[in-house]
Design an enzyme around this catalytic site. Structure first.
Site, PDB file in Angstrom:
ATOM      1  N   ILE A 219       0.897  -1.160   0.000  1.00 41.31           N
ATOM      2  CA  ILE A 219       0.000   0.000   0.000  1.00 41.31           C
ATOM      3  C   ILE A 219       0.934   1.207   0.000  1.00 41.31           C
ATOM      4  CG2 ILE A 219      -1.793   1.278   1.219  1.00 41.31           C
ATOM      5  CD1 ILE A 219      -2.768  -1.312   2.424  1.00 41.31           C
ATOM      6  N   PRO A 220       1.090   1.864  -1.133  1.00 50.35           N
ATOM      7  CA  PRO A 220       2.225   2.780  -1.341  1.00 50.35           C
ATOM      8  C   PRO A 220       2.071   4.169  -0.737  1.00 50.35           C
ATOM      9  CG  PRO A 220       0.911   2.676  -3.328  1.00 50.35           C
ATOM     10  CD  PRO A 220       0.286   1.698  -2.359  1.00 50.35           C
ATOM     11  N   CYS A 221       2.081   4.244   0.583  1.00 51.70           N
ATOM     12  CA  CYS A 221       1.996   5.549   1.232  1.00 51.70           C
ATOM     13  C   CYS A 221       3.249   6.384   0.964  1.00 51.70           C
ATOM     14  CB  CYS A 221       1.756   5.391   2.725  1.00 51.70           C
ATOM     15  SG  CYS A 221       2.981   4.393   3.590  1.00 51.70           S
ATOM     16  N   HIS A 222       4.325   5.733   0.525  1.00 51.88           N
ATOM     17  CA  HIS A 222       5.557   6.466   0.204  1.00 51.88           C
ATOM     18  C   HIS A 222       5.388   7.342  -1.035  1.00 51.88           C
ATOM     19  CE1 HIS A 222       5.743   2.622  -2.040  1.00 51.88           C
ATOM     20  NE2 HIS A 222       6.289   3.353  -2.996  1.00 51.88           N
TER      21      HIS A 222
END
Length: 286
Positions: A242-245
């Protein structure tokens, strides 16, 4: 120091010294290797050359990477879809815990966990029979703390250490299948309705691109909720998948990251370099 640790240390060095544009020999010396051997090692584990990674670190975030983020308004069309919807070009299926399952607090669920080396740092991974439920970097938060936090969220579950059962979650990140018929990878998460909506929206941001908190808020139909969006992004239970970056401030500043700003920049640079390499480089990976 193993090979994974050398690659991670080299990435951190390039991030810290990007303004100086260190050459191959300088970075290699930092991890006590010859330039030629370091080049091969970095390419093998990172999938890109050191030169390409350094180029990614020095990109002007507020320009090239944010240009495509206006398309994030299309996120609104995906938010109402149920778990199992195909998300961008990934093979990820996203499934949230149901209210009934949440009430049972994980009763009867067996959760395997393990720690695995990656070129971005060691990662704690936990999986249920329905998918990955937790991933996090252990160089900033130890695995015991991550396991304790998970156990608090799933208090009636049974936990057991099983490296083989969790390895696929890491291997799939660094060896994504190109065959569209490949089996999908599932994420199994628990959160509020708003958090689930934000995490689902994160999955629509293409690899190698960035979006702002305000873009996500607009896409969710709540343009004044940037702060709430930021809190939900920060609560993301599954790092990388889950690409919160990929979320930064509207100004182009990095914003926050649970695992530290250096780690966020390393992940962003690795991802951009890996997914935006179109032509051979002078220092190409062999």
């Amino acid at each position: 120091m193993n090979d994974y640790e050398r690659v991670e240390k080299a990435m951190a060095f390039m991030v810290a010294h990007a303004a100086e544009q260190p050459n191959l020999e300088t970075v290699a010396a930092h991890v006590h290797l010859s330039a030629s051997y370091f080049q091969r090692l970095f390419c093998r584990y990172a999938g890109v050359s050191p030169k390409r990674f350094l180029q990614a670190v020095t990109l002007e975030r507020g320009k090239q990477l944010m240009q495509a983020s206006t398309s994030l308004l299309d996120i609104a069309h995906t938010l109402g879809l149920s778990g199992g919807s195909r998300l961008y070009d990934h093979f990820v299926q996203f499934e949230a815990v149901t209210p009934g399952e949440y009430k049972r607090q994980g009763e009867g669920v067996e959760i395997a966990h393990g720690v695995h080396d990656t070129p971005l740092g060691s990662m704690f991974v936990a999986v249920t029979p329905r998918g990955i439920c937790r991933m996090g970097f252990v160089d900033t938060t130890n695995s015991e703390a991550l396991l304790a936090r998970l156990a608090k969220e799933w208090p009636r579950s049974t936990f057991f250490h099983h490296q083989d059962a969790t390895r696929y979650a890491v291997e799939a990140l660094f060896n994504k299948p190109t065959d569209s018929k490949s089996a999908s990878l599932s994420l199994h998460v628990t959160g509020t309705n708003f958090q689930i909506a934000v995490w689902r929206a994160l999955l629509t941001i293409p690899e190698g691109q960035l979006a702002s908190y305000s873009h996500l808020a607009q896409a969710l139909g709540a343009p004044k909720s940037s702060r709430a969006v930021g809190n939900a992004v920060g609560a993301n239970p599954i790092a990388l998948w889950i690409p919160c970056h990929r979320v930064i401030q509207q100004s182009g500043a990095l914003g926050g990251y649970r695992w530290g700003l250096e780690k966020k920049q390393i992940v962003q640079a690795w991802e951009w370099a890996h997914f935006n390499t179109k032509t051979p480089e002078p220092e190409r990976c062999l």
